[in-house]
Design an enzyme around this catalytic site. Structure first.
Site, PDB file in Angstrom:
ATOM      1  N   ASP A 402       0.822  -1.208   0.000  1.00 51.86           N
ATOM      2  CA  ASP A 402       0.000   0.000   0.000  1.00 51.86           C
ATOM      3  C   ASP A 402       0.858   1.262   0.000  1.00 51.86           C
ATOM      4  O   ASP A 402       1.935   1.311   0.606  1.00 51.86           O
ATOM      5  CB  ASP A 402      -0.895  -0.014   1.250  1.00 51.86           C
ATOM      6  CG  ASP A 402      -1.812   1.182   1.328  1.00 51.86           C
ATOM      7  OD1 ASP A 402      -2.642   1.347   0.416  1.00 51.86           O
ATOM      8  OD2 ASP A 402      -1.687   1.963   2.292  1.00 51.86           O
ATOM      9  N   GLU A 455       1.178  -0.448  -5.146  1.00 46.16           N
ATOM     10  CA  GLU A 455       0.245   0.642  -5.416  1.00 46.16           C
ATOM     11  C   GLU A 455       1.092   1.912  -5.520  1.00 46.16           C
ATOM     12  O   GLU A 455       1.383   2.558  -4.513  1.00 46.16           O
ATOM     13  CB  GLU A 455      -0.798   0.776  -4.312  1.00 46.16           C
ATOM     14  CG  GLU A 455      -1.849   1.822  -4.651  1.00 46.16           C
ATOM     15  CD  GLU A 455      -2.439   2.512  -3.440  1.00 46.16           C
ATOM     16  OE1 GLU A 455      -3.479   3.174  -3.595  1.00 46.16           O
ATOM     17  OE2 GLU A 455      -1.867   2.412  -2.347  1.00 46.16           O
TER      18      GLU A 455
END
Length: 717
Positions: A402, A455
C-alpha cells in the site's frame, strides 16, 4: 539481606537489574540467598523441585518481597516456590529468576545489526519448555528503556512480578515466564529513560491480539513453514492470466450484522470467486488494527491476523480453502505508516523508536499517522520480517504493498519548506528505495514464487523492474494513470466522448513500461466517487450498457485485472464498510447480467492465451482502429506470440454502427464473434455478429455490426 535502596527500587519497579538480586544468589562465604518479588502473596516456601521437600520458608520483608538465607546450601539447585495468595489460593511455581539468558549471542548480534533473517522467531512471545518446566519466552526491542516488564493475566498485570533482563548489545529485553501458556494475554510495561511510566504496550511481534477495543497481545504458537506449490508459483507469473477479486473481509457478507469468521468466509468466498473465474483473491489489510473505519490501512499488528474474524488458526483454514479452489491469495500490506495509538509503536520506549523523530519526515499529513524510520536497520528488519512472515508462515501468494508513492518521495503531500531533502538534495526517499529492493530480494530468495504488487501512483522508474537492473523489484505495479483516464472518459456523456478519445488510447503509450495491473479498487467507489455503475451516464439502460462495455474494454486491454467486490454485479451505491454487499440485487436480471459478463470475461481471458500471455509486452498488442474519435470506436488485436490472436472492438456511443469496417491482420481466414457485451444474456439489445463466420474483404477488413455501447471479442474461426 538486600540493601534498602535496592529493595525500594524493586518495590517501585525501578530496579535497573532485577536478575542481579532476585532468584538464587551466592554470597561471599558461599551461602545462598533466595529472593522473590510476589506482590499479593501471604506466604512463600522453597521446595526441592524433584522431591517437593520443604527447604525453607521465605520471610515476608515488605510489599510482596520475600527473602531468606537458605540453610546448608552452598550451590545452586532446582527449586519451586509454594505460594499462598491473599485470595486464599495456593500454587507451586518455578521461578522466572532461576533461568539464565534466553537468547543466544548470534541472534543478538543479528538483531543489533538489523540483519536477522527471521526476527519473529526470536522476538515476541514463544511457548517453550526448559526441562520439565513449560512456559513462554518473551523478548522485545526497547533499547532506550530504563525498565521493561511483561505483564499479563499470568501475573495479575503487575509490572513488579516479571521485570525483564536487558541484553545490552541489542537493546533487547527478555525473560522466560514459567507456566505462562498459549492463550494468555500480555503487554509490556515500560519505564522510559527519564523515569516516565509509559502506557502499556502491545507486542510489535505479537501473532494474535484481542478484539478491539481491547488491545492486549495473545500468546500463540508460531505457524509452520509453508512452501508455495509449484502450480501457484506458475499462476503468479507475468505470462499467466491474473484476474484479482479485491475483498474487504468484514463487509463481503455480514452474517447477522457481525463480522464473519474465517471459517464462514472459507465456506463461501473462495467458491464464489472461483465460480466467477477470478484467479486470485486480494484481501484488504487483515493485520490487527484498532479502528474499523481505517479498513485495516492503519495497522498496529503487522504479524497478527485480526481478531475480528476469530483465532489465527481460522485464517490458515481460509488459505487452504483458497488453494482447494485453485485461487491465489494476496494480502494488502501496509509498511508506509502506522497510527499513533498509545498502546502501539508510537514512543514505544519513550523515544521515536519506530518512526522518524522530525515531523517533516515522520508525520504523515494526509492520514495523521507516523512514518516508519526506513533508515533504521532494526525497523527495516521488522518490516521485511513481516512481509516474509505472511508468505513463509501462512503460505499466501503475495502482498499488495500500500501507498508506495508516499514512501518513495520525501515531499509527498507536503508543501515547500515542510519536508527534508535526501542526502543528495533530492526529493526521493533513498532509504525507502533501498528498503523495497531489499524486501523484494529477500522474498525472492526465501519465498520463491510469491509476488509483490505496488500501489504506486507516479511515474517512478522501474517499479516492476528487477533490482539487478536498477529497479525496485516488484513483480507488478497498479496502473493508476490508466484507471484515472479511462474512468474520466467513461463518466463523460457519449456525445462528448469524441473530445476525450485520447484518455482511452494514452495508456498504450506506456502500457509496457511496467508489469501493470489494471485496478478498479475500493478507492474508486468511496468518498463521493460513486460506484462503477453510478459513474456511468445516461438512463438505466445506458448505464448498464456503458458498464458492460467498459468491463469488456478493460478485460481486452493489456494488463492483469483487479475488480473490487460488488462491482462484479453493478452495485449502484458506494461501498459501505459497515454493511454487507447488497446481494439481493442479483434477483434483478440487469445486475445478474453484469455478473454473468464478468464471469465470461474472466473465463475468456484465462482460456485465450492471446489475452494474457503477453500482457506486459508490446509484441502482444496492435492497434486496428485507434483514431476514430468521431464515432468513439476502438479496435485492436491481442497476440500470444505463438500464432493465436483475439480482436477486441469497442463502440462507446449508444448508436448502432452496421457494416463498420475493421482492418484485421492477414493470415487468419475467417473470424467469429465469441463474446458480445450487448448480448441479451447480459441484459443488452442483442445486436451483433453471431450468424456466420466473418471474412475480410479485399481491403483486409471485416464488416461488423457494432452494437450500441458494447465491446466485441472475435477469434479466428
Amino acid at each position: 539481606m538486600l540493601a534498602s535502596d535496592e529493595l525500594n527500587a524493586l518495590l517501585q519497579a525501578r530496579h535497573a537489574d532485577p536478575f542481579a538480586v532476585l532468584g538464587l544468589h551466592a554470597v561471599d562465604d558461599g551461602r545462598m540467598w533466595l529472593r522473590a518479588m510476589l506482590p499479593g502473596a501471604l506466604g512463600v516456601m522453597v521446595l526441592e523441585a524433584a522431591t517437593r521437600r520443604v527447604v525453607a520458608t521465605l520471610p515476608h520483608r515488605s510489599g510482596g518481597f520475600f527473602e531468606a538465607m537458605l540453610p546448608r546450601r552452598r550451590k545452586a539447585f532446582d527449586y519451586r516456590l509454594q505460594v499462598r495468595w491473599d485470595d486464599g489460593l495456593e500454587g507451586c511455581y518455578a521461578d522466572a529468576y532461576a533461568f539464565g539468558p534466553q537468547l543466544d549471542e548470534q541472534d543478538l548480534a543479528l538483531l543489533r545489526n538489523g540483519t536477522h533473517p527471521r526476527p519473529y522467531t526470536v522476538l515476541g512471545a514463544h511457548a517453550m519448555s526448559h526441562g520439565e518446566v513449560a512456559g513462554v519466552r518473551f523478548a522485545v526491542w526497547a533499547p532506550n528503556a530504563f525498565r521493561v516488564s511483561v505483564v499479563g493475566n499470568f501475573n495479575t498485570w503487575d509490572g513488579r512480578r516479571h521485570a525483564m533482563r536487558l541484553r545490552h548489545e541489542a537493546g533487547v529485553w527478555e525473560i522466560f515466564v514459567p507456566h505462562a501458556a498459549p492463550g494468555d494475554l500480555y503487554k509490556f510495561e515500560i519505564v522510559a529513560a527519564d523515569g516516565t511510566l509509559l502506557p502499556l504496550k502491545a507486542d510489535p511481534y505479537a501473532r494474535a491480539a484481542q478484539l478491539r477495543p481491547d488491545t492486549a497481545s495473545i500468546v500463540t504458537t508460531l505457524p509452520p513453514v509453508q512452501t508455495l506449490p509449484a502450480e501457484r508459483a506458475a499462476a503468479n507469473r507475468r505470462d499467466a492470466a491474473i484476474t484479482i477479486y479485491e475483498v474487504h473481509a468484514a463487509s463481503w457478507r455480514k452474517p447477522d450484522g457481525r463480522f464473519p469468521t474465517w471459517d464462514e468466509l472459507a465456506a463461501e468466498l473462495p467458491a464464489y470467486a472461483a465460480d466467477l473465474g477470478f484467479t486470485h483473491i486480494e484481501l484488504m489489510p487483515i493485520s490487527e488494527h484498532p479502528f474499523d473505519g481505517s479498513w485495516g490501512y492503519q495497522t498496529l499488528g503487522l504479524f497478527a491476523p485480526s481478531a475480528r474474524f476469530g483465532p489465527p488458526e481460522g485464517f490458515a483454514r481460509f488459505v487452504s480453502a483458497c488453494r482447494e479452489h485453485g485461487l491465489g491469495l494476496l494480502l494488502d500490506w501496509v509498511p508506509a505508516h502506522f497510527p499513533s495509538d498509545a498502546f502501539g509503536l508510537a514512543q514505544f520506549d519513550g523515544t521515536h523508536l519506530y518512526d522518524y523523530a522530525d515531523p517533516r519526515e515522520g508525520l504523515h499529513r494526509d492520514w495523521n499517522t507516523l512514518i516508519y524510520n526506513f533508515a533504521r536497520p532494526e525497523v527495516r528488519q521488522f518490516l521485511i520480517a513481516s512481509a516474509l512472515y505472511w508468505a513463509e508462515r501462512w503460505g499466501v501468494d503475495g502482498l499488495r504493498v500500500d501507498a508506495v508513492a508516499s514512501m518513495l518521495y520525501r515531499d509527498y503531500s507536503r508543501p515547500a519548506g515542510e519536508w527534508l531533502p535526501n542526502a543528495q538534495g533530492g526529493r526521493e526517499n533513498l532509504e525507502a528505495v533501498s528498503l523495497f529492493k531489499q524486501l523484494n530480494e529477500r522474498l525472492g530468495l526465501d519465498a520463491p514464487g510469491a509476488i509483490t504488487l505496488a500501489e504506486e501512483s507516479t511515474s517512478f522508474p522501474g517499479v516492476s523492474a528487477p533490482t539487478s537492473g536498477g529497479g525496485l523489484g516488484f513483480h507488478y505495479k497498479w496502473n493508476m494513470g490508466w484507471m484515472n483516464d479511462t474512468l474520466r472518459y467513461a463518466h463523460e456523456d457519449p456525445i462528448h466522448r469524441r473530445w476525450h478519445h485520447d484518455k482511452m488510447t494514452f495508456g498504450l503509450v506506456y502500457a509496457f513500461s511496467e508489469n501493470f495491473v489494471l485496478p478498479i479498487s475500493h478507492d474508486e467507489v468511496v468518498h463521493g466517487k460513486g460506484s462503477m455503475l453510478g459513474k456511468m451516464p445516461g438512463d438505466d439502460w445506458q448505464r448498464f450498457a456503458n458498464l458492460r462495455a467498459y468491463y469488456g474494454f478493460m478485460w481486452g486491454h493489456p494488463g492483469k485485472k483487479l475488480l473490487f467486490m460488488g462491482q462484479e454485479f453493478g452495485q449502484p451505491g458506494e461501498w459501505n464498510h459497515e454493511a454487507s454487499l447488497p446481494w439481493a440485487l442479483l434477483d434483478d436480471s440487469r445486475h445478474a447480467g453484469v455478473q454473468s459478463l464478468v464471469r465470461d470475461l474472466n473465463h475468456l481471458y484465462r482460456e485465450r492465451p492471446a489475452l494474457h500471455r503477453l500482457d506486459c509486452e508490446a509484441a502482444g498488442f496492435e492497434w486496428l482502429v485507434k483514431d476514430d474519435a468521431e464515432q468513439s470506436v476502438l479496435a485492436w488485436v491481442r497476440r500470444d506470440g505463438q500464432g493465436g490472436a483475439v480482436i477486441v472492438v469497442c463502440n462507446f456511443t449508444p448508436v448502432p454502427r452496421p457494416a463498420y469496417r475493421v482492418p484485421v491482420p492477414a493470415g487468419f481466414g475467417a473470424w467469429r464473434e465469441i463474446l458480445n457485451t450487448d448480448s441479451a444474456h447480459y441484459g443488452g439489445s442483442n445486436l451483433g455478429n453471431l450468424d456466420a463466420p466473418l471474412r475480410a474483404g479485399l481491403d483486409q477488413a471485416l464488416s461488423l455490426s457494432l452494437p450500441p455501447l458494447a465491446t466485441l471479442f472475435l477469434v479466428p474461426a
